[in-house]
Design a protein around this motif. Structure first.
Motif, PDB file in Angstrom:
ATOM      1  N   HIS A 247     -10.246  -4.506  -2.866  1.00 56.39           N
ATOM      2  CA  HIS A 247      -9.227  -4.867  -3.855  1.00 56.39           C
ATOM      3  C   HIS A 247      -9.839  -5.009  -5.246  1.00 56.39           C
ATOM      4  CE1 HIS A 247      -5.698  -6.372  -1.211  1.00 56.39           C
ATOM      5  NE2 HIS A 247      -6.419  -5.489  -0.547  1.00 56.39           N
TER       6      HIS A 247
ATOM      7  N   THR B 249     -12.050  -6.878   2.715  1.00 54.31           N
ATOM      8  CA  THR B 249     -10.761  -6.571   2.091  1.00 54.31           C
ATOM      9  C   THR B 249     -10.774  -6.877   0.606  1.00 54.31           C
ATOM     10  OG1 THR B 249      -9.611  -7.089   4.160  1.00 54.31           O
ATOM     11  CG2 THR B 249      -8.289  -7.024   2.168  1.00 54.31           C
TER      12      THR B 249
ATOM     13  N   ASN C   8      -9.630  -0.237   5.606  1.00 58.28           N
ATOM     14  CA  ASN C   8      -8.571  -0.855   6.386  1.00 58.28           C
ATOM     15  C   ASN C   8      -8.539  -0.213   7.770  1.00 58.28           C
ATOM     16  OD1 ASN C   8      -5.952  -1.579   7.492  1.00 58.28           O
ATOM     17  ND2 ASN C   8      -5.394  -2.238   5.439  1.00 58.28           N
TER      18      ASN C   8
ATOM     19  N   TYR D   1      -8.477   1.623  -0.302  1.00 64.05           N
ATOM     20  CA  TYR D   1      -7.786   0.695   0.591  1.00 64.05           C
ATOM     21  C   TYR D   1      -7.822   1.205   2.034  1.00 64.05           C
ATOM     22  CZ  TYR D   1      -5.741  -2.222  -3.099  1.00 64.05           C
ATOM     23  OH  TYR D   1      -5.549  -3.105  -4.139  1.00 64.05           O
TER      24      TYR D   1
ATOM     25  N   LEU E  76       0.834  -1.200   0.000  1.00 62.66           N
ATOM     26  CA  LEU E  76       0.000   0.000   0.000  1.00 62.66           C
ATOM     27  C   LEU E  76       0.873   1.255   0.000  1.00 62.66           C
ATOM     28  CD1 LEU E  76      -2.733   1.401   0.157  1.00 62.66           C
ATOM     29  CD2 LEU E  76      -2.708   1.055   2.643  1.00 62.66           C
TER      30      LEU E  76
END
Length: 309
Positions: free
Chosen positions: A241, A237, A289, A285, A61
């Motif tokens: 993605h 997650t 997260n 992301y 990342l």
């Protein structure tokens, strides 16, 4: 090789020709570019300084934010400045540099997205082998391969561009230089070059996109074996993605998998890829997260406290 051409500069028509609309373009792109810099630099700073964010996913990342910042910087400042000028001229050398940098950081971002997908596959489908497969050394080697691969790809673009003689018209109906745009000004048969362009960029993007989507289908299928809580976290997650994969690869597939024929929406698709994805990808992301969000809050709360003293 450059001596073959009679063209020493190109005129970029940009996004708009109307003076009022060019001011709107200036304000809009300045805002998005500053937002891209701020968002990505915050992510880079947070991951670099937080001890809790030392996993391979956070390393990738960090690299994605860095490559996205560089990709946006390769074109955005030029658009912002050109929006204030009546006539925008770019030299042949600057044009080649722009082709190289845009393809280098664009390709690097694609490789990083692929590495992140592989990381998720190993973490979810091969959890017992995850520490071994994704060791620090392995991640560093993979990232080095991504940089080398990006350099090879962008160098191939430059060699193809320099292999052609240019003469006559030099007005590019776009806001940045790209090989498929330069083919229109070549004084030679560009069939083979166009074929190589599609093979080098388009086919790679298409195959990578198909393989990545297949990878996530396998991951989602394997989630049935996990507990409800683990499955929910992994699903969250994977969704982020998949969104990033779609945002990254669909514009590339649209632009580079067809002959050198321009469409009215080409500019908007290129704008989204060059300016939109560097802003949205790390943001997507980060928002999904929890670890990064918590680390970011701690970092900036400490910053505010230290500044208040």
């Amino acid at each position: 090789m450059q001596l073959k051409t009679n063209v020493t500069e190109f005129i970029l028509l940009g996004l708009m020709q109307d003076p009022v609309r060019k001011k709107i373009v200036f304000i809009t792109f300045l805002f998005f570019y500053l937002a891209t810099l701020l968002g990505n630099l915050m992510i880079i700073k947070t991951i670099k300084t937080s001890r809790a964010l030392g996993s391979p996913m956070h390393f990738f990342l960090f690299s994605l934010s860095l490559s996205g910042t560089c990709l946006s910087t390769s074109v955005a400042p030029r658009i912002i400045v050109d929006a204030l000028l009546k006539k925008t001229i770019i030299s042949f050398s600057e044009c080649m540099i722009q082709v190289f940098s845009a393809h280098f950081f664009g390709c690097l971002g694609i490789f990083i997205v692929i590495l992140m997908a592989v990381d998720r596959y190993v973490a979810i489908c091969k959890p017992l082998h995850y520490p071994t497969i994704t060791s620090c050394r392995a991640c560093a080697v993979l990232m080095a391969v991504a940089w080398v691969g990006s350099c090879v790809h962008s160098s191939a673009q430059i060699l193809l561009a320099l292999s052609l003689p240019y003469c006559g018209a030099n007005v590019i109906d776009h806001y940045f230089c790209d090989l498929e745009l330069l083919l229109e000004f070549a004084c030679a048969d560009t069939y083979m070059v166009n074929l190589l362009l599609v093979s080098n960029s388009g086919d790679v993007c298409t195959m990578s996109f198909v393989l990545l989507m297949f990878n996530y289908v396998i991951i989602l299928h394997s989630l049935r074996k996990h507990s409800v809580e683990e499955g929910r976290k992994a699903l969250s997650t994977c969704i982020s993605h998949i969104i990033v994969v779609v945002l990254t690869f669909v514009p590339c597939v649209f632009i580079y998998t067809r002959p050198a024929v321009t469409f009215p929406m080409d500019k908007m698709v290129a704008v989204f890829y060059m300016i939109g994805t560097p802003l949205l990808n790390p943001l997507i992301y980060t928002l999904r997260n929890t670890e990064v969000k918590n680390a970011m809050r701690k970092l900036w709360s400490k910053k505010l406290i230290s500044d208040s003293r």
